[in-house]
Design an enzyme around this catalytic site. Sequence first.
Site, short mmCIF file in Angstrom:
data_model
loop_
_atom_site.label_atom_id
_atom_site.label_comp_id
_atom_site.label_asym_id
_atom_site.label_seq_id
_atom_site.Cartn_x
_atom_site.Cartn_y
_atom_site.Cartn_z
N GLU A 179 -28.74 0.54 10.61
CA GLU A 179 -29.17 1.01 11.93
C GLU A 179 -29.11 2.54 11.99
O GLU A 179 -28.42 3.13 12.83
CB GLU A 179 -28.35 0.33 13.05
CG GLU A 179 -28.54 -1.18 13.01
CD GLU A 179 -28.10 -1.94 14.26
OE1 GLU A 179 -27.43 -1.35 15.13
OE2 GLU A 179 -28.45 -3.14 14.37
N GLU A 237 -29.78 -8.86 10.15
CA GLU A 237 -28.95 -9.26 11.29
C GLU A 237 -29.84 -10.01 12.26
O GLU A 237 -30.85 -9.47 12.72
CB GLU A 237 -28.32 -8.04 11.98
CG GLU A 237 -27.24 -7.39 11.14
CD GLU A 237 -26.55 -6.22 11.84
OE1 GLU A 237 -26.50 -6.20 13.10
OE2 GLU A 237 -26.05 -5.34 11.13
O1 AHR Z 1 -23.41 -7.46 14.32
C1 AHR Z 1 -22.82 -6.56 15.20
C2 AHR Z 1 -23.48 -5.20 15.17
O2 AHR Z 1 -24.78 -5.30 15.62
C3 AHR Z 1 -23.62 -4.55 13.81
O3 AHR Z 1 -22.48 -3.88 13.40
C4 AHR Z 1 -24.73 -3.57 14.03
O4 AHR Z 1 -25.46 -3.32 12.86
C5 AHR Z 1 -25.57 -4.23 15.12
O5 AHR Z 1 -25.85 -3.35 16.14
#
Ligand code: AHR
Length: 513
Positions: free
Chosen positions: A198, A317
């Site tokens: 991110e 994710e």
């Molecule tokens: O999964 C939780 C968080 O969500 C992670 O650390 C981040 O990459 C995303 O914003």
Amino acid sequence: MRRTAIHVAFLSALIATSGPARSEIRVAAAVNTQAKGPRIRPEIYGQFAEHLGTGIDGGIWVGPDSAIPNIRGYRRDVVEALQLLKVPVVRWPGGCFADIYRWRDGIGPRASRPVMLNKWWGNTEEKNQFGTHEFFDFAELIGAKTYLNINVGTGTAGEARDWIEYVSSPTNSTLAQLRRANGREKPWKVDYVGIGNEMWGCGGNLKAAEFSAQARLYANFLKEPGMVLIGGGATGDDYSWTEEMMKGRGQLDAVSLHYYTLPTGDWAKKGAAIGFDEGEWAATFVRTRKLEDMIRGHDQKMDAVDPDEKLGLMVAEWGTWYDATPGTNAAFLQQENTLRDALVAATNFHIFHRNAGRVHMANIAQMVNVLQAMILTEGPKMALTPTYHAFRMYQPFQGATALPVVGSFPEYVFGKIRLPAVDITAAKDASGLLHIGLVNVHPKESAEVELTLPSYVGRSIEGQVLTARRLDSRNTISGVAEVTPVSFSKARWTAGKLRVSMPAKSIVRLTVR
Ligand code: AHR
């Protein structure tokens, strides 16, 4: 996207299914059993474990001296459950945490490892008891490939290079010898390396063009044969991020994509994990289905430079994100997991299958105790969530060839919300078995599905179904298990078609021999 990619066509007029007159959804669909679709890489069923709340400490790692039964410090109950799940790959150590992680803090005698503050997740004290050796041992124990997300935000390319050398070098370099001195003779394999996380946000607040240049530089020093390099990618529908990464991709093999399903779509009030109403149920499925459009949008940008889909889009994710369980530390992202989560998981599997040419990996967030977890723990207690069961039911799809499904899919309508009530995926494995996954998101109506399966007519069928009484039925940490799969007997051959009678709000997985 190559032409072999799978699309579910919504043929004929869509039939609304709400209202008192109807009690059953009728679906007619055909699977092209001879198609040569893309392989569903097992890594699509990947996991993600971050130093966040009790995701690792307490959830996976309790230490060898714990009263909780463990294998060299890893919770025995959790390890055994994960072994049964056949986890293909684990991403670690973050998430946002990755860009503040110093790998040297997590090697050597545990008693003397430094304590750092976990800035992103409640400023808790991170004692570094689960470090590099613990991660690679854990992956070996559960039989998973390894995905290291390296630190770009507060690290350097040199530190990252050293980490890879420490872990994977068979030589007598000082770093390889240090690994040996710390107890590991044989090098480990680093299968995937994530460059930053991110980077538009917690990873560094950078612009795409700024990060693209950095990713290229890191890739230059990290590239090794057999290792897949993943550039930190976009969120949601930020296609320009992917476009920029593709322009300057250098030696990258893939880019990532993050997308979370919030019932309300509002980060300030995401929606409750339990006790929600039908409006939030329906909205959750509409929002999770948006991921398919996003994948196609990013895929278009990737097609421009890579029409053969050699580069991967890793959905590193994904999953549901609700308001944290009341009474818990909000920074620990703890949430309950219900039947709704299982259906969300299955819906996403179908999306990944349909786009398997480009989606080379996906990692649900997260493995234990955090967000849409497989497993919940509390002290010595453990519960397998409905999401765990969805992953287990879909195991036969790992490595199979995705097949196109076309048909007419009536809609589930709730107020202004409309979406297909039933979603179907199909794949053929190496031994010729045909696997079919069906999700009925309608909360009240059963579905009668008629499937045309050329060259499989009359063959024997086995299957499982997952459903429950309430929309938010769950498996509690105190041992009440309301959502567990049972064997399914409502699939039969009639006039050359396979007829499947699905309950409302259910997942059915069938294997045709
Ligand atoms: O999964 C939780 C968080 O969500 C992670 O650390 C981040 O990459 C995303 O914003």
